[in-house]
Design a protein around this motif. Structure first.
Motif, PDB file in Angstrom:
ATOM      1  N   ARG A 299      95.131  -4.650  58.270  1.00 45.50           N
ATOM      2  CA  ARG A 299      94.830  -5.477  57.132  1.00 45.50           C
ATOM      3  C   ARG A 299      95.403  -6.959  57.318  1.00 45.50           C
ATOM      4  NH1 ARG A 299      92.559  -3.787  52.531  1.00 45.50           N
ATOM      5  NH2 ARG A 299      93.554  -5.452  51.528  1.00 45.50           N
ATOM      6  N   LEU A 300      96.576  -6.937  57.819  1.00 47.89           N
ATOM      7  CA  LEU A 300      97.410  -8.276  57.797  1.00 47.89           C
ATOM      8  C   LEU A 300      96.689  -9.042  59.213  1.00 47.89           C
ATOM      9  CD1 LEU A 300     100.836  -7.145  57.523  1.00 47.89           C
ATOM     10  CD2 LEU A 300      99.462  -8.275  55.773  1.00 47.89           C
ATOM     11  N   LEU A 301      96.371  -8.502  60.216  1.00 41.53           N
ATOM     12  CA  LEU A 301      95.594  -9.210  61.217  1.00 41.53           C
ATOM     13  C   LEU A 301      94.349  -9.550  60.866  1.00 41.53           C
ATOM     14  CD1 LEU A 301      95.463  -9.596  64.259  1.00 41.53           C
ATOM     15  CD2 LEU A 301      94.225  -7.461  64.482  1.00 41.53           C
ATOM     16  N   LYS A 302      93.581  -8.903  60.030  1.00 41.06           N
ATOM     17  CA  LYS A 302      92.330  -9.215  59.888  1.00 41.06           C
ATOM     18  C   LYS A 302      92.112 -10.296  58.691  1.00 41.06           C
ATOM     19  CE  LYS A 302      89.498  -4.985  60.516  1.00 41.06           C
ATOM     20  NZ  LYS A 302      89.204  -3.900  59.895  1.00 41.06           N
ATOM     21  N   ALA A 303      93.223 -10.361  57.972  1.00 42.48           N
ATOM     22  CA  ALA A 303      93.180 -11.437  56.796  1.00 42.48           C
ATOM     23  C   ALA A 303      94.211 -12.653  57.483  1.00 42.48           C
ATOM     24  CB  ALA A 303      93.976 -11.086  55.544  1.00 42.48           C
ATOM     25  N   ASP A 304      94.622 -12.672  58.841  1.00 42.67           N
ATOM     26  CA  ASP A 304      95.154 -13.792  59.265  1.00 42.67           C
ATOM     27  C   ASP A 304      96.509 -13.878  58.648  1.00 42.67           C
ATOM     28  OD1 ASP A 304      95.914 -15.824  61.422  1.00 42.67           O
ATOM     29  OD2 ASP A 304      94.439 -17.174  60.557  1.00 42.67           O
ATOM     30  N   ARG A 305      97.468 -13.387  58.409  1.00 41.74           N
ATOM     31  CA  ARG A 305      98.690 -13.455  57.740  1.00 41.74           C
ATOM     32  C   ARG A 305      99.856 -13.627  58.766  1.00 41.74           C
ATOM     33  NH1 ARG A 305      97.592 -11.473  52.544  1.00 41.74           N
ATOM     34  NH2 ARG A 305      95.600 -12.589  51.967  1.00 41.74           N
ATOM     35  N   PRO A 306     100.029 -14.666  59.461  1.00 49.15           N
ATOM     36  CA  PRO A 306     101.187 -14.680  60.464  1.00 49.15           C
ATOM     37  C   PRO A 306     102.500 -14.717  59.778  1.00 49.15           C
ATOM     38  CG  PRO A 306     100.173 -16.876  60.034  1.00 49.15           C
ATOM     39  CD  PRO A 306      99.307 -15.953  59.185  1.00 49.15           C
ATOM     40  N   ASN A 307     102.568 -14.669  58.319  1.00 46.41           N
ATOM     41  CA  ASN A 307     103.759 -14.520  57.657  1.00 46.41           C
ATOM     42  C   ASN A 307     103.994 -13.196  57.376  1.00 46.41           C
ATOM     43  OD1 ASN A 307     101.793 -14.937  55.856  1.00 46.41           O
ATOM     44  ND2 ASN A 307     103.256 -15.330  54.251  1.00 46.41           N
ATOM     45  N   ALA A 308     103.431 -12.291  57.729  1.00 46.63           N
ATOM     46  CA  ALA A 308     103.462 -10.821  57.423  1.00 46.63           C
ATOM     47  C   ALA A 308     103.559 -10.002  58.604  1.00 46.63           C
ATOM     48  CB  ALA A 308     102.724 -10.357  56.438  1.00 46.63           C
ATOM     49  N   ARG A 309     104.558  -9.060  58.869  1.00 45.08           N
ATOM     50  CA  ARG A 309     104.476  -8.024  59.997  1.00 45.08           C
ATOM     51  C   ARG A 309     105.050  -6.566  59.558  1.00 45.08           C
ATOM     52  NH1 ARG A 309     105.560 -12.032  64.109  1.00 45.08           N
ATOM     53  NH2 ARG A 309     103.990 -13.545  63.655  1.00 45.08           N
ATOM     54  N   VAL A 310     104.709  -5.601  60.370  1.00 45.18           N
ATOM     55  CA  VAL A 310     105.117  -4.299  60.200  1.00 45.18           C
ATOM     56  C   VAL A 310     105.958  -3.844  61.297  1.00 45.18           C
ATOM     57  CG1 VAL A 310     104.285  -2.067  59.568  1.00 45.18           C
ATOM     58  CG2 VAL A 310     102.882  -4.074  58.854  1.00 45.18           C
ATOM     59  N   LEU A 311     107.169  -3.225  60.989  1.00 43.39           N
ATOM     60  CA  LEU A 311     107.834  -2.796  62.045  1.00 43.39           C
ATOM     61  C   LEU A 311     107.616  -1.187  61.938  1.00 43.39           C
ATOM     62  CD1 LEU A 311     110.232  -3.228  64.138  1.00 43.39           C
ATOM     63  CD2 LEU A 311     111.813  -3.101  61.996  1.00 43.39           C
ATOM     64  N   GLY A 312     107.441  -0.535  62.845  1.00 50.56           N
ATOM     65  CA  GLY A 312     107.187   0.853  62.956  1.00 50.56           C
ATOM     66  C   GLY A 312     108.597   1.430  63.327  1.00 50.56           C
ATOM     67  N   GLY A 313     109.112   2.441  62.478  1.00 50.33           N
ATOM     68  CA  GLY A 313     110.350   3.019  62.767  1.00 50.33           C
ATOM     69  C   GLY A 313     111.225   3.484  61.444  1.00 50.33           C
TER      70      GLY A 313
END
Ligand SMILES: C[S@@+](CC[C@H](N)C(=O)[O-])C[C@H]1O[C@@H](n2cnc3c(N)ncnc32)[C@H](O)[C@@H]1O
Length: 210
Positions: free
Chosen positions: A77-91
Motif C-alpha cells: 500500500r505504501l509503495l503504491k501510494a508513493d510514501r517514501p516517509n513510511a517503511r515496514v520492518l519484518g521481524g
C-alpha cells in the motif's frame, strides 16, 4: 484495504527484514532525511502507517511486523501510494528495539491493539511488559510519546499500572474521539473492526522526560 502483496524483493525499500539489515540504524541514512521517527509496533495491515504518513509528510514512520505476509501487504500500500516517509520492518519488534533502535532516537512509539494473549499463563507472551517499558524508555527522546490503544480493558489496566510505575513517564489526555469521515478513517484496521463490533476502545498517551 484488501491488497495483494508483492514479493519482499520487489518491495525494497518499503519492506525489509531484520535479517537483511545491520543494526543499529542510522535514521538519516535509512530515510534520507533527519525528520522525527515514529514507530508502529505490530503494524498489521498498515492503516496507521498509510494514513499518518500521508497526513504528516514531515515525519518518518517505521512499522514493525512479525508476520511478513501482513508486513508486505502494508508495504505494498505504501509503495503504491508513493510514501517514501513510511517503511515496514519484518521481524520481532523486541529484537528491533534491542539491536537496531539507537538510544534516544525516536519521537513517538505507537502500539495499537497488540495480541491480547487472553489466558493468564500466556500473559508473559504479550508485547507490552515491564521489559517493553524499559525498551521504550531507552528508545524515546526527551519529550517522546507513547500511544497505546486496545479494546481489552484488563490489558489497558495492566499497561496503565506499568506506566504509572515508570517514573519518567507522565500520563496525558488522549486526543479527543472523533467520528470517522469515511470508511478508512480509523487509526488502524483493528480499531475499524472493533468499533464496528461496538467495543469500547481504551486509549492512552504518555510522555517521557529524560
Ligand atoms: C491484533 S494485530 C493489530 C494490528 C494493528 N496494530 C491494528 O491495530 O490493526 C497485532 C499485530 O502485532 C503483530 N505482532 C505480534 N507480536 C509481534 C512482535 N513481537 N513484533 C512485531 N509484530 C508483532 C501481529 O503479527 C499482528 O499483526
Amino acid at each position: 484495504m484488501m491488497t495483494r502483496s508483492k514479493s519482499t524483493r520487489d518491495l525494497k525499500p518499503y519492506f525489509q527484514t531484520l535479517e537483511d539489515l545491520e543494526g543499529p540504524f542510522d535514521w538519516t541514512a535509512f530515510f534520507g532525511n533527519d525528520h522525527p521517527v515514529v514507530l508502529d509496533v505490530g503494524a498489521g495491515r498498515g492503516l496507521f502507517l498509510f494514513n499518518s504518513s500521508g497526513a504528516s509528510p514531515d515525519k518518518n514512520f517505521l512499522g514493525m511486523e512479525i508476520d511478513y505476509r501482513e508486513g508486505r501487504r502494508a508495504a505494498t500500500r505504501l509503495l503504491k501510494a508513493d510514501r517514501p516517509n513510511a517503511r515496514v520492518l519484518g521481524g520481532d519488534a523486541r529484537i528491533a528495539f534491542d539491536k537496531f533502535i539507537p538510544e534516544s532516537s525516536i519521537s513517538e512509539v505507537h502500539v495499537y491493539f497488540p495480541d491480547p494473549w487472553w489466558k493468564k499463563r500466556h500473559h508473559k507472551r504479550r508485547i507490552f511488559t515491564d521489559v517493553f517499558v524499559e525498551r521504550i524508555t531507552r528508545a524515546l527522546k526527551n519529550g517522546g510519546e507513547l500511544h497505546f490503544w486496545t479494546d481489552v480493558e484488563e490489558y489497558f489496566e495492566r499497561v496503565t499500572a506499568l506506566m504509572d510505575h515508570a517514573p519518567q513517564f507522565t500520563k496525558r489526555e488522549a486526543p479527543e474521539e472523533k467520528l470517522p469521515e469515511h470508511d478508512m478513517d480509523f487509526q488502524t484496521s483493528f480499531e475499524r473492526k472493533k468499533r464496528k463490533e461496538g467495543w469500547i476502545i481504551h486509549r492512552g498517551l504518555w510522555v517521557l522526560s529524560k
